[in-house]
Design a protein around this motif. Structure first.
Motif, PDB file in Angstrom:
ATOM      1  N   UNK A 151       0.829  -1.209   0.000  1.00  0.00           N
ATOM      2  CA  UNK A 151       0.000   0.000   0.000  1.00  0.00           C
ATOM      3  C   UNK A 151       0.858   1.252   0.000  1.00  0.00           C
ATOM      4  N   UNK A 152       2.079   1.153   0.515  1.00  0.00           N
ATOM      5  CA  UNK A 152       2.991   2.288   0.575  1.00  0.00           C
ATOM      6  C   UNK A 152       3.700   2.536  -0.748  1.00  0.00           C
ATOM      7  N   UNK A 153       4.164   1.462  -1.392  1.00  0.00           N
ATOM      8  CA  UNK A 153       5.051   1.582  -2.547  1.00  0.00           C
ATOM      9  C   UNK A 153       4.494   0.994  -3.831  1.00  0.00           C
ATOM     10  N   UNK A 154       3.265   0.476  -3.783  1.00  0.00           N
ATOM     11  CA  UNK A 154       2.734  -0.199  -4.962  1.00  0.00           C
ATOM     12  C   UNK A 154       3.412  -1.544  -5.137  1.00  0.00           C
ATOM     13  N   UNK A 155       3.287  -2.177  -6.296  1.00  0.00           N
ATOM     14  CA  UNK A 155       3.965  -3.458  -6.527  1.00  0.00           C
ATOM     15  C   UNK A 155       5.479  -3.280  -6.501  1.00  0.00           C
ATOM     16  N   UNK A 156       6.145  -4.167  -5.786  1.00  0.00           N
ATOM     17  CA  UNK A 156       7.605  -4.162  -5.717  1.00  0.00           C
ATOM     18  C   UNK A 156       8.110  -5.578  -5.956  1.00  0.00           C
ATOM     19  N   UNK A 157       9.376  -5.691  -6.347  1.00  0.00           N
ATOM     20  CA  UNK A 157       9.965  -6.990  -6.599  1.00  0.00           C
ATOM     21  C   UNK A 157      10.289  -7.733  -5.326  1.00  0.00           C
ATOM     22  N   UNK A 158      10.370  -9.045  -5.415  1.00  0.00           N
ATOM     23  CA  UNK A 158      10.579  -9.877  -4.241  1.00  0.00           C
ATOM     24  C   UNK A 158      11.856  -9.586  -3.482  1.00  0.00           C
ATOM     25  N   UNK A 159      12.894  -9.087  -4.162  1.00  0.00           N
ATOM     26  CA  UNK A 159      14.149  -8.771  -3.500  1.00  0.00           C
ATOM     27  C   UNK A 159      14.417  -7.275  -3.434  1.00  0.00           C
ATOM     28  N   UNK A 160      13.436  -6.449  -3.811  1.00  0.00           N
ATOM     29  CA  UNK A 160      13.571  -5.006  -3.619  1.00  0.00           C
ATOM     30  C   UNK A 160      13.755  -4.725  -2.126  1.00  0.00           C
ATOM     31  N   UNK A 161      14.492  -3.678  -1.812  1.00  0.00           N
ATOM     32  CA  UNK A 161      14.803  -3.346  -0.415  1.00  0.00           C
ATOM     33  C   UNK A 161      13.813  -2.324   0.120  1.00  0.00           C
ATOM     34  N   UNK A 162      13.116  -2.683   1.207  1.00  0.00           N
ATOM     35  CA  UNK A 162      12.074  -1.819   1.764  1.00  0.00           C
ATOM     36  C   UNK A 162      12.237  -1.697   3.272  1.00  0.00           C
ATOM     37  N   UNK A 163      11.781  -0.572   3.850  1.00  0.00           N
ATOM     38  CA  UNK A 163      11.838  -0.399   5.304  1.00  0.00           C
ATOM     39  C   UNK A 163      10.622  -1.018   5.980  1.00  0.00           C
ATOM     40  N   UNK A 164      10.655  -1.056   7.300  1.00  0.00           N
ATOM     41  CA  UNK A 164       9.453  -1.415   8.062  1.00  0.00           C
ATOM     42  C   UNK A 164       8.521  -0.216   8.073  1.00  0.00           C
ATOM     43  N   UNK A 174      -6.616   5.334   5.953  1.00  0.00           N
ATOM     44  CA  UNK A 174      -7.130   6.617   5.452  1.00  0.00           C
ATOM     45  C   UNK A 174      -6.140   7.734   5.761  1.00  0.00           C
ATOM     46  N   UNK A 175      -5.365   8.092   4.765  1.00  0.00           N
ATOM     47  CA  UNK A 175      -4.433   9.197   4.918  1.00  0.00           C
ATOM     48  C   UNK A 175      -5.168  10.516   4.680  1.00  0.00           C
ATOM     49  N   UNK A 176      -4.808  11.574   5.397  1.00  0.00           N
ATOM     50  CA  UNK A 176      -5.479  12.864   5.193  1.00  0.00           C
ATOM     51  C   UNK A 176      -5.348  13.328   3.744  1.00  0.00           C
ATOM     52  N   UNK A 177      -6.478  13.607   3.143  1.00  0.00           N
ATOM     53  CA  UNK A 177      -6.531  14.165   1.795  1.00  0.00           C
ATOM     54  C   UNK A 177      -5.891  13.262   0.739  1.00  0.00           C
ATOM     55  N   UNK A 178      -5.803  11.956   1.014  1.00  0.00           N
ATOM     56  CA  UNK A 178      -5.229  11.041   0.033  1.00  0.00           C
ATOM     57  C   UNK A 178      -5.950   9.707   0.095  1.00  0.00           C
ATOM     58  N   UNK A 179      -6.745   9.420  -0.927  1.00  0.00           N
ATOM     59  CA  UNK A 179      -7.411   8.131  -1.046  1.00  0.00           C
ATOM     60  C   UNK A 179      -6.452   7.163  -1.721  1.00  0.00           C
ATOM     61  N   UNK A 180      -6.060   6.109  -1.023  1.00  0.00           N
ATOM     62  CA  UNK A 180      -5.116   5.160  -1.603  1.00  0.00           C
ATOM     63  C   UNK A 180      -5.668   4.512  -2.869  1.00  0.00           C
ATOM     64  N   UNK A 181      -6.960   4.225  -2.875  1.00  0.00           N
ATOM     65  CA  UNK A 181      -7.552   3.605  -4.056  1.00  0.00           C
ATOM     66  C   UNK A 181      -7.470   4.533  -5.258  1.00  0.00           C
ATOM     67  N   UNK A 182      -7.866   5.781  -5.097  1.00  0.00           N
ATOM     68  CA  UNK A 182      -7.807   6.726  -6.213  1.00  0.00           C
ATOM     69  C   UNK A 182      -6.365   7.024  -6.614  1.00  0.00           C
ATOM     70  N   UNK A 183      -5.490   7.061  -5.630  1.00  0.00           N
ATOM     71  CA  UNK A 183      -4.093   7.393  -5.890  1.00  0.00           C
ATOM     72  C   UNK A 183      -3.388   6.312  -6.700  1.00  0.00           C
ATOM     73  N   UNK A 184      -3.644   5.045  -6.348  1.00  0.00           N
ATOM     74  CA  UNK A 184      -2.879   3.948  -6.924  1.00  0.00           C
ATOM     75  C   UNK A 184      -3.540   3.260  -8.111  1.00  0.00           C
ATOM     76  N   UNK A 185      -4.854   3.123  -8.104  1.00  0.00           N
ATOM     77  CA  UNK A 185      -5.526   2.149  -8.974  1.00  0.00           C
ATOM     78  C   UNK A 185      -5.166   2.278 -10.450  1.00  0.00           C
ATOM     79  N   UNK A 186      -5.226   3.472 -11.004  1.00  0.00           N
ATOM     80  CA  UNK A 186      -4.997   3.628 -12.436  1.00  0.00           C
ATOM     81  C   UNK A 186      -3.589   3.267 -12.854  1.00  0.00           C
TER      82      UNK A 186
END
Length: 250
Positions: A113-126, A134-146
């Motif tokens: 939900x933070x970074x979209x699709x990432x590769x299995x060995x991509x390096x990510x934080x906790x 629900x982030x203020x003024x940011x709908x994750x569905x509208x932000x990411x879906x397209x």
């Protein structure tokens, strides 16, 4: 062939690699949107009470606020090592063979939900962020879906979609010519089929592990089904553009 997994709310802390480098992640077309969500989550983390409400945290989960506040400076680790929970415990990435991990780096995707699709060995934080946060003024569905749909539809070859429906809503791959959504089901004594809930995560983890250890880049769903039959797996066509993994004992 690509296998697309959901993430998990639970994650390991720490990591042995440098802090988040968005430019190093798979699907660079998503980088602008990734930076927007990262900024929004960092800003939210400045307000503990607002973070608790937005992320639906309990009072014993306040450490998640700190994770989000430090997500651009904290150490990273490969995606398949970051997540915990039923699916990832069954996948048991730390016990995969060297070849299986290499195959995961080329053929496994996880939809964050933070970074979209990432590769299995991509390096990510906790971090802590779910598809329904629900982030203020940011709908994750509208932000990411397209944009997520566009990049997934361009993925070549067979695409096995093991995501939950909540993450499919953040970017369906319905336009992909060889996308198959996997459902985990069980059969009753009289042949009736029912979907599994909790146990479907364990089965998806075990199925993914079998695919990684097998290490074949299946070109068609027919090739996949033929292999499954030899591997002791009951995998069959379901509804249109769906596969059913039939498990017993649940």
């Amino acid at each position: 062939m690509f296998v697309l997994l959901p993430p998990s709310e639970t994650k390991r802390s720490g990591g042995g690699f440098a802090s988040l480098d968005i430019d190093s992640l798979s699907f660079p077309a998503l980088n602008r949107r990734r930076r927007t969500v990262v900024r929004a989550l960092k800003t939210l983390a400045k307000d503990e009470d607002a973070t608790v409400r937005a992320l639906k945290l309990g009072r014993t989960q306040l450490a998640e606020v700190h994770r989000n506040a430090t997500l651009v400076t904290s150490p990273t680790t490969p995606v398949i090592d970051r997540y915990t929970g039923v699916l990832y415990d069954a996948l048991a990435a730390d016990t995969l063979s060297t070849d299986a991990r290499a195959f995961a780096g080329e053929h496994l995707l996880v939809h964050s939900a933070l970074l979209g699709p990432v590769g299995g060995l991509d390096l990510v934080p906790a971090y802590r962020l779910s598809h329904d946060s629900r982030l203020p003024e940011l709908s994750l569905k509208k932000h990411w879906a397209g944009d997520v749909s566009l990049v997934l539809e361009k993925v070549g070859g067979l695409l096995l979609d093991l995501r939950s429906e909540g993450y499919v809503a953040l970017g369906a791959a319905a336009g992909h010519p060889q996308r198959f959504f996997l459902r985990v089901v069980t059969e009753g004594t009289e042949g009736q089929t029912r979907a599994l809930n909790h146990f479907n995560k364990k089965s998806k983890g075990e199925f993914t592990r079998a695919l990684l250890e097998n290490g074949q880049d299946f070109g068609t769903v027919e090739d996949l089904l033929a292999w499954a039959a030899t591997a002791g797996l009951t995998l069959r066509p379901g509804a249109a553009s769906e596969l059913e993994l039939v498990v017993t004992g649940h």
